[in-house]
Motif scaffolding. Structure first.
Motif, PDB file in Angstrom:
ATOM      1  N   TYR A   1       0.838  -1.204   0.000  1.00 52.90           N
ATOM      2  CA  TYR A   1       0.000   0.000   0.000  1.00 52.90           C
ATOM      3  C   TYR A   1       0.877   1.260   0.000  1.00 52.90           C
ATOM      4  O   TYR A   1       0.630   2.199  -0.758  1.00 52.90           O
ATOM      5  CB  TYR A   1      -0.942   0.006   1.209  1.00 52.90           C
TER       6      TYR A   1
ATOM      7  N   GLN B   1       2.307   1.935  -3.354  1.00 50.71           N
ATOM      8  CA  GLN B   1       1.317   2.528  -4.256  1.00 50.71           C
ATOM      9  C   GLN B   1       1.163   4.024  -3.995  1.00 50.71           C
ATOM     10  O   GLN B   1       0.888   4.800  -4.909  1.00 50.71           O
ATOM     11  CB  GLN B   1      -0.035   1.847  -4.089  1.00 50.71           C
ATOM     12  N   GLN B   2       1.367   4.414  -2.731  1.00 47.22           N
ATOM     13  CA  GLN B   2       1.243   5.823  -2.360  1.00 47.22           C
ATOM     14  C   GLN B   2       2.575   6.575  -2.533  1.00 47.22           C
ATOM     15  O   GLN B   2       2.678   7.750  -2.171  1.00 47.22           O
ATOM     16  CB  GLN B   2       0.784   5.947  -0.906  1.00 47.22           C
ATOM     17  N   ASN B   3       3.576   5.892  -3.074  1.00 45.85           N
ATOM     18  CA  ASN B   3       4.913   6.465  -3.265  1.00 45.85           C
ATOM     19  C   ASN B   3       5.543   6.939  -1.961  1.00 45.85           C
ATOM     20  O   ASN B   3       6.276   7.916  -1.932  1.00 45.85           O
ATOM     21  CB  ASN B   3       4.891   7.599  -4.292  1.00 45.85           C
ATOM     22  N   ARG B   4       5.278   6.229  -0.883  1.00 42.42           N
ATOM     23  CA  ARG B   4       5.861   6.554   0.425  1.00 42.42           C
ATOM     24  C   ARG B   4       7.026   5.617   0.698  1.00 42.42           C
ATOM     25  O   ARG B   4       7.010   4.823   1.627  1.00 42.42           O
ATOM     26  CB  ARG B   4       4.793   6.437   1.524  1.00 42.42           C
TER      27      ARG B   4
END
Length: 82
Positions: free
Chosen positions: A29, A32-35
Motif C-alpha cells: 500500500y 502505491q502511495q509512493n511513500r
C-alpha cells in the motif's frame, strides 16, 4: 517490497506468518502511495521478523549435514571392517 524465500516462509510460525502477510500488505500500500521512506521501515521490520525462521532453516541444513556425515562414516565402516 522484497519477499522472503518460500523455504523461510514455510518455517514461520502461524503468528509470524500472519504478521508477515500484514506487513507485506502495508508495504505494498505504501509503495502505491509512493511513500518509499516508510516502505524502508516496513521492510526492515519484515527482515527482523523472518530472522528466527532463517535460523531454523540453517539448523535444518546443519542437521542434514550431520546425518549425511554419520551415514557416510557408517558406510565406510561397513566397506572396511577392521
Amino acid at each position: 517490497m522484497r519477499h522472503c524465500s518460500v523455504q523461510v516462509r514455510g518455517l514461520l510460525t502461524r503468528s509470524e506468518l500472519d504478521r508477515y502477510n500484514a506487513l507485506m500488505e502495508v508495504g505494498h500500500y505504501l509503495e502505491q502511495q509512493n511513500r518509499y521512506d516508510l516502505v524502508h521501515t516496513v521492510q526492515k521490520e519484515i527482515d527482523y521478523l523472518v530472522m528466527p525462521a532463517i535460523e531454523r532453516l540453517k539448523e535444518k541444513g546443519r542437521e542434514r549435514d550431520r546425518a549425511t556425515a554419520e551415514y557416510l562414516a557408517q558406510k565406510r565402516q561397513e566397506e572396511n571392517p577392521s
